[in-house]
Every structure is written in structure tokens, then in C-alpha cells.
Design a protein around this motif. Sequence first.
Motif, mmCIF file in Angstrom:
data_model
loop_
_atom_site.group_PDB
_atom_site.id
_atom_site.type_symbol
_atom_site.label_atom_id
_atom_site.label_comp_id
_atom_site.label_asym_id
_atom_site.label_seq_id
_atom_site.Cartn_x
_atom_site.Cartn_y
_atom_site.Cartn_z
ATOM 1 N N LYS A 74 5.027 -0.911 4.321
ATOM 2 C CA LYS A 74 6.278 -1.468 4.864
ATOM 3 C C LYS A 74 7.184 -1.997 3.761
ATOM 4 O O LYS A 74 8.399 -1.829 3.812
ATOM 5 C CB LYS A 74 5.980 -2.567 5.879
ATOM 6 C CG LYS A 74 5.386 -2.044 7.153
ATOM 7 C CD LYS A 74 5.145 -3.142 8.149
ATOM 8 C CE LYS A 74 4.511 -2.567 9.402
ATOM 9 N NZ LYS A 74 4.258 -3.602 10.395
ATOM 10 N N ASN A 128 7.274 -0.954 0.651
ATOM 11 C CA ASN A 128 7.804 0.209 -0.067
ATOM 12 C C ASN A 128 8.980 0.826 0.686
ATOM 13 O O ASN A 128 9.988 1.191 0.090
ATOM 14 C CB ASN A 128 6.714 1.258 -0.287
ATOM 15 C CG ASN A 128 5.697 0.826 -1.315
ATOM 16 O OD1 ASN A 128 5.962 -0.041 -2.135
ATOM 17 N ND2 ASN A 128 4.526 1.423 -1.276
ATOM 18 N N GLU A 129 8.862 0.928 2.012
ATOM 19 C CA GLU A 129 9.946 1.480 2.819
ATOM 20 C C GLU A 129 11.191 0.610 2.720
ATOM 21 O O GLU A 129 12.308 1.117 2.577
ATOM 22 C CB GLU A 129 9.503 1.591 4.285
ATOM 23 C CG GLU A 129 8.510 2.691 4.533
ATOM 24 C CD GLU A 129 8.041 2.705 5.975
ATOM 25 O OE1 GLU A 129 8.836 2.361 6.885
ATOM 26 O OE2 GLU A 129 6.878 3.059 6.200
ATOM 27 N N GLU A 130 11.003 -0.721 2.801
ATOM 28 C CA GLU A 130 12.146 -1.626 2.711
ATOM 29 C C GLU A 130 12.800 -1.540 1.335
ATOM 30 O O GLU A 130 14.028 -1.579 1.217
ATOM 31 C CB GLU A 130 11.719 -3.072 2.993
ATOM 32 C CG GLU A 130 12.888 -4.019 2.999
ATOM 33 C CD GLU A 130 12.515 -5.474 3.237
ATOM 34 O OE1 GLU A 130 13.367 -6.339 2.969
ATOM 35 O OE2 GLU A 130 11.380 -5.763 3.674
ATOM 36 N N LYS A 170 18.454 7.858 1.364
ATOM 37 C CA LYS A 170 17.099 7.378 1.066
ATOM 38 C C LYS A 170 16.263 8.458 0.390
ATOM 39 O O LYS A 170 15.376 8.147 -0.396
ATOM 40 C CB LYS A 170 16.401 6.924 2.348
ATOM 41 C CG LYS A 170 16.995 5.670 2.944
ATOM 42 C CD LYS A 170 16.178 5.152 4.106
ATOM 43 C CE LYS A 170 16.230 6.122 5.262
ATOM 44 N NZ LYS A 170 15.564 5.633 6.461
#
Length: 75
Positions: free
Chosen positions: A36, A38-40, A53
Motif C-alpha cells: 500500500k 509503494n502504491e501511494e 502512474k
Amino acid sequence: MKLTIKVKPNNKKPGLEFVSESECIAKLKSPPVDGKANEELIVQLAKHFRIPKSNVEIVSGLSSKTKVVSILGID
């Protein structure tokens, strides 16, 4: 362009703080669980540089607080 990023998860005030052209401190709200954070991080960098992205890739440090990120389309 490659950036070295020190990640600080579980932060109340998320944001990016650039120390130099190639170093950054990323304060993230997300916990370092199930990718999570890393995604943010990818979302924050994409917004900051105004790129998709898909142009942001974590090259090394997927499970580390210090990461190397490659950003395509920025010299």
C-alpha cells in the motif's frame, strides 16, 4: 531520471520533501503492508511530476524504507 527516496509510512501529513535533485523524503499515510505504501508513493510522484502512474517504477527497495525510483519522461 532516478530518485533515491526515503519513505516514512504511517504519517499524518503526507507529502514529498526534496532534499536535492535526486533525493527525496516521502511522507505517506499508508502503512507498509501489502504494497500500500509503494502504491501511494507512485501516486504521489505521478501527481508531483504530472505524469501517468505507468511512468513511475520502483527499481529497488520494494520492501525497504530507502527506494530507488525511475521516472520516465523527466530528464
